[in-house]
Design a protein around this motif. Structure first.
Motif, PDB file in Angstrom:
ATOM      1  N   PRO A 179       0.632  -1.302  -0.099  1.00  0.00           N
ATOM      2  CA  PRO A 179       0.100  -0.040   0.147  1.00  0.00           C
ATOM      3  C   PRO A 179       0.705   1.184   0.022  1.00  0.00           C
ATOM      4  CG  PRO A 179      -0.072  -1.000   1.954  1.00  0.00           C
ATOM      5  CD  PRO A 179       0.632  -2.170   1.264  1.00  0.00           C
ATOM      6  N   MET A 180       0.303   2.204  -0.496  1.00  0.00           N
ATOM      7  CA  MET A 180       1.157   3.555  -0.524  1.00  0.00           C
ATOM      8  C   MET A 180       0.125   4.672  -0.913  1.00  0.00           C
ATOM      9  SD  MET A 180       2.926   3.829  -4.296  1.00  0.00           S
ATOM     10  CE  MET A 180       4.665   3.506  -3.626  1.00  0.00           C
ATOM     11  N   LEU A 181       0.547   5.931  -0.353  1.00  0.00           N
ATOM     12  CA  LEU A 181      -0.211   7.117  -0.770  1.00  0.00           C
ATOM     13  C   LEU A 181       0.475   8.006  -1.731  1.00  0.00           C
ATOM     14  CD1 LEU A 181      -2.388   9.379   1.493  1.00  0.00           C
ATOM     15  CD2 LEU A 181      -0.343  10.233   0.556  1.00  0.00           C
ATOM     16  N   VAL A 182       0.015   8.353  -2.438  1.00  0.00           N
ATOM     17  CA  VAL A 182       0.535   9.302  -3.780  1.00  0.00           C
ATOM     18  C   VAL A 182      -0.302  10.543  -3.748  1.00  0.00           C
ATOM     19  CG1 VAL A 182       1.057   9.529  -5.931  1.00  0.00           C
ATOM     20  CG2 VAL A 182       1.146   7.461  -5.100  1.00  0.00           C
ATOM     21  N   GLU A 183       0.624  11.843  -3.309  1.00  0.00           N
ATOM     22  CA  GLU A 183       0.024  13.258  -3.435  1.00  0.00           C
ATOM     23  C   GLU A 183       0.514  13.973  -4.681  1.00  0.00           C
ATOM     24  OE1 GLU A 183      -0.430  17.383  -1.208  1.00  0.00           O
ATOM     25  OE2 GLU A 183       0.099  15.653   0.059  1.00  0.00           O
ATOM     26  N   LEU A 184      -0.224  14.397  -5.415  1.00  0.00           N
ATOM     27  CA  LEU A 184      -0.020  15.202  -6.817  1.00  0.00           C
ATOM     28  C   LEU A 184       0.431  16.504  -6.575  1.00  0.00           C
ATOM     29  CD1 LEU A 184      -2.674  13.489  -9.403  1.00  0.00           C
ATOM     30  CD2 LEU A 184      -0.361  12.717  -8.546  1.00  0.00           C
ATOM     31  N   LYS A 185       0.926  17.082  -7.568  1.00  0.00           N
ATOM     32  CA  LYS A 185       1.402  18.618  -7.354  1.00  0.00           C
ATOM     33  C   LYS A 185       0.008  19.458  -7.260  1.00  0.00           C
ATOM     34  CE  LYS A 185       5.698  18.199  -9.543  1.00  0.00           C
ATOM     35  NZ  LYS A 185       6.470  18.313 -10.890  1.00  0.00           N
ATOM     36  N   ASN A 186      -1.169  18.820  -7.806  1.00  0.00           N
ATOM     37  CA  ASN A 186      -2.468  19.907  -7.760  1.00  0.00           C
ATOM     38  C   ASN A 186      -3.185  19.599  -6.380  1.00  0.00           C
ATOM     39  OD1 ASN A 186      -3.564  17.191  -8.037  1.00  0.00           O
ATOM     40  ND2 ASN A 186      -4.509  17.535 -10.145  1.00  0.00           N
ATOM     41  N   ILE A 211       3.470   5.347 -12.443  1.00  0.00           N
ATOM     42  CA  ILE A 211       3.017   4.295 -11.767  1.00  0.00           C
ATOM     43  C   ILE A 211       1.618   3.925 -11.891  1.00  0.00           C
ATOM     44  CG2 ILE A 211       4.752   5.049  -9.651  1.00  0.00           C
ATOM     45  CD1 ILE A 211       2.442   5.925  -7.957  1.00  0.00           C
ATOM     46  N   THR A 212       1.219   2.561 -11.624  1.00  0.00           N
ATOM     47  CA  THR A 212       0.047   2.273 -11.770  1.00  0.00           C
ATOM     48  C   THR A 212      -0.420   1.588 -10.438  1.00  0.00           C
ATOM     49  OG1 THR A 212       0.529   1.429 -13.888  1.00  0.00           O
ATOM     50  CG2 THR A 212      -1.387   0.395 -13.055  1.00  0.00           C
ATOM     51  N   LEU A 213      -1.569   1.967  -9.906  1.00  0.00           N
ATOM     52  CA  LEU A 213      -2.221   1.571  -8.629  1.00  0.00           C
ATOM     53  C   LEU A 213      -3.505   0.826  -8.881  1.00  0.00           C
ATOM     54  CD1 LEU A 213      -1.823   4.987  -6.615  1.00  0.00           C
ATOM     55  CD2 LEU A 213      -0.479   2.899  -6.318  1.00  0.00           C
ATOM     56  N   ARG A 214      -3.784  -0.112  -7.855  1.00  0.00           N
ATOM     57  CA  ARG A 214      -5.032  -0.783  -7.738  1.00  0.00           C
ATOM     58  C   ARG A 214      -5.637  -0.662  -6.606  1.00  0.00           C
ATOM     59  NH1 ARG A 214      -4.104  -5.255  -4.771  1.00  0.00           N
ATOM     60  NH2 ARG A 214      -2.080  -6.070  -4.821  1.00  0.00           N
ATOM     61  N   GLU A 215      -7.108  -0.720  -6.603  1.00  0.00           N
ATOM     62  CA  GLU A 215      -7.975  -0.542  -5.586  1.00  0.00           C
ATOM     63  C   GLU A 215      -7.549   0.662  -4.723  1.00  0.00           C
ATOM     64  OE1 GLU A 215      -7.109  -3.864  -2.698  1.00  0.00           O
ATOM     65  OE2 GLU A 215      -7.175  -5.384  -4.409  1.00  0.00           O
ATOM     66  N   VAL A 216      -7.986   1.759  -5.784  1.00  0.00           N
ATOM     67  CA  VAL A 216      -7.311   3.131  -5.177  1.00  0.00           C
ATOM     68  C   VAL A 216      -8.554   3.909  -4.753  1.00  0.00           C
ATOM     69  CG1 VAL A 216      -6.603   5.369  -6.262  1.00  0.00           C
ATOM     70  CG2 VAL A 216      -5.840   3.023  -7.137  1.00  0.00           C
ATOM     71  N   ARG A 247       1.293   9.668 -13.896  1.00  0.00           N
ATOM     72  CA  ARG A 247       2.092  10.085 -14.636  1.00  0.00           C
ATOM     73  C   ARG A 247       3.219  10.550 -13.595  1.00  0.00           C
ATOM     74  NH1 ARG A 247       3.350  13.281 -20.071  1.00  0.00           N
ATOM     75  NH2 ARG A 247       5.349  14.191 -19.583  1.00  0.00           N
ATOM     76  N   GLY A 248       4.658  10.166 -13.462  1.00  0.00           N
ATOM     77  CA  GLY A 248       5.482  10.549 -12.649  1.00  0.00           C
ATOM     78  C   GLY A 248       5.823  12.003 -12.545  1.00  0.00           C
ATOM     79  N   SER A 249       5.775  12.663 -13.491  1.00  0.00           N
ATOM     80  CA  SER A 249       6.173  14.020 -13.431  1.00  0.00           C
ATOM     81  C   SER A 249       5.083  14.874 -12.663  1.00  0.00           C
ATOM     82  CB  SER A 249       6.128  15.130 -14.874  1.00  0.00           C
ATOM     83  OG  SER A 249       5.093  14.726 -15.381  1.00  0.00           O
ATOM     84  N   THR A 250       3.816  14.343 -12.215  1.00  0.00           N
ATOM     85  CA  THR A 250       2.824  14.949 -11.641  1.00  0.00           C
ATOM     86  C   THR A 250       2.978  14.759 -10.037  1.00  0.00           C
ATOM     87  OG1 THR A 250       1.062  13.543 -11.791  1.00  0.00           O
ATOM     88  CG2 THR A 250       1.419  15.090 -13.748  1.00  0.00           C
ATOM     89  N   ILE A 251       3.607  13.908  -9.655  1.00  0.00           N
ATOM     90  CA  ILE A 251       3.774  13.383  -8.291  1.00  0.00           C
ATOM     91  C   ILE A 251       4.400  14.371  -7.519  1.00  0.00           C
ATOM     92  CG2 ILE A 251       4.555  11.566  -6.804  1.00  0.00           C
ATOM     93  CD1 ILE A 251       4.222   9.627  -9.087  1.00  0.00           C
ATOM     94  N   LYS A 252       4.028  14.776  -6.400  1.00  0.00           N
ATOM     95  CA  LYS A 252       4.575  15.505  -5.173  1.00  0.00           C
ATOM     96  C   LYS A 252       5.351  14.683  -4.451  1.00  0.00           C
ATOM     97  CE  LYS A 252       3.553  19.191  -1.978  1.00  0.00           C
ATOM     98  NZ  LYS A 252       2.303  20.123  -1.469  1.00  0.00           N
ATOM     99  N   TYR A 253       4.647  13.658  -3.833  1.00  0.00           N
ATOM    100  CA  TYR A 253       5.455  12.988  -2.923  1.00  0.00           C
ATOM    101  C   TYR A 253       4.535  11.616  -2.680  1.00  0.00           C
ATOM    102  CZ  TYR A 253       2.495  13.788   1.164  1.00  0.00           C
ATOM    103  OH  TYR A 253       1.419  14.231   2.127  1.00  0.00           O
ATOM    104  N   LEU A 254       5.334  10.696  -2.307  1.00  0.00           N
ATOM    105  CA  LEU A 254       4.933   9.364  -2.015  1.00  0.00           C
ATOM    106  C   LEU A 254       5.005   8.957  -0.628  1.00  0.00           C
ATOM    107  CD1 LEU A 254       6.885   7.626  -4.915  1.00  0.00           C
ATOM    108  CD2 LEU A 254       4.370   7.876  -4.987  1.00  0.00           C
ATOM    109  N   ARG A 255       4.225   8.162  -0.092  1.00  0.00           N
ATOM    110  CA  ARG A 255       4.361   7.767   1.384  1.00  0.00           C
ATOM    111  C   ARG A 255       4.072   5.919   1.455  1.00  0.00           C
ATOM    112  NH1 ARG A 255       0.265  10.195   5.665  1.00  0.00           N
ATOM    113  NH2 ARG A 255       1.455  12.090   4.895  1.00  0.00           N
TER     114      ARG A 255
END
Length: 132
Positions: A14-21, A38-43, A62-70
């Motif tokens: 499991p992971m959390l992804v926050e985008l720049k927006n 990245i591709t995520l399932r059960e989101v 898309r990787g360029s839109t990612i702010k951070y990953l937890r």
């Protein structure tokens, strides 16, 4: 620690992804590439204000839109230990060979164009030279 090695180790975790927006995605990592796409399932997707939620079976980010990953702390610890083991194995493998008399290591006279050191000098180096 390299981010891509961490992402490769985080597959099916499991992971959390926050985008720049400001949008967030909580899910399990299916796949990642060298551009951090990245591709995520059960989101579970949350909008930037945090007041709207969506459940998505699978999504591509898309990787360029990612702010951070937890990622889980246990995963961080496991990847650190793995990299430490790999580094130690690399150090021991690099210095393990011992050059014998036949090896061309440092301190052993080498034979080049002129024969052994101190021997007669032949030719001038470039071209065929002139006959004498």
């Amino acid at each position: 620690m390299l981010p891509l090695s961490l992402l490769n180790a985080a597959q099916n975790k499991p992971m959390l992804v926050e985008l720049k927006n400001g949008e967030t995605f909580n899910g399990h990592l299916v796949n990642c590439d060298n551009f951090m796409n990245i591709t995520l399932r059960e989101v579970y997707q949350t909008n930037a204000d945090g007041d709207r939620f969506w459940k998505v079976k699978e999504c591509y980010i898309r990787g360029s839109t990612i702010k951070y990953l937890r990622v889980p702390d246990t995963l961080l610890d496991a990847v650190k230990e793995e990299q430490t083991r790999a580094r130690e194995a690399g150090k021991s493998a690099r210095g393990s060979h011992i050059s014998g008399a036949g090896g061309r290591g440092r301190g052993i006279p080498q034979r080049g164009r002129g024969g052994a050191r101190g021997g007669p000098i032949r030719g001038g180096g470039r071209g065929r030279g002139r006959g004498m």
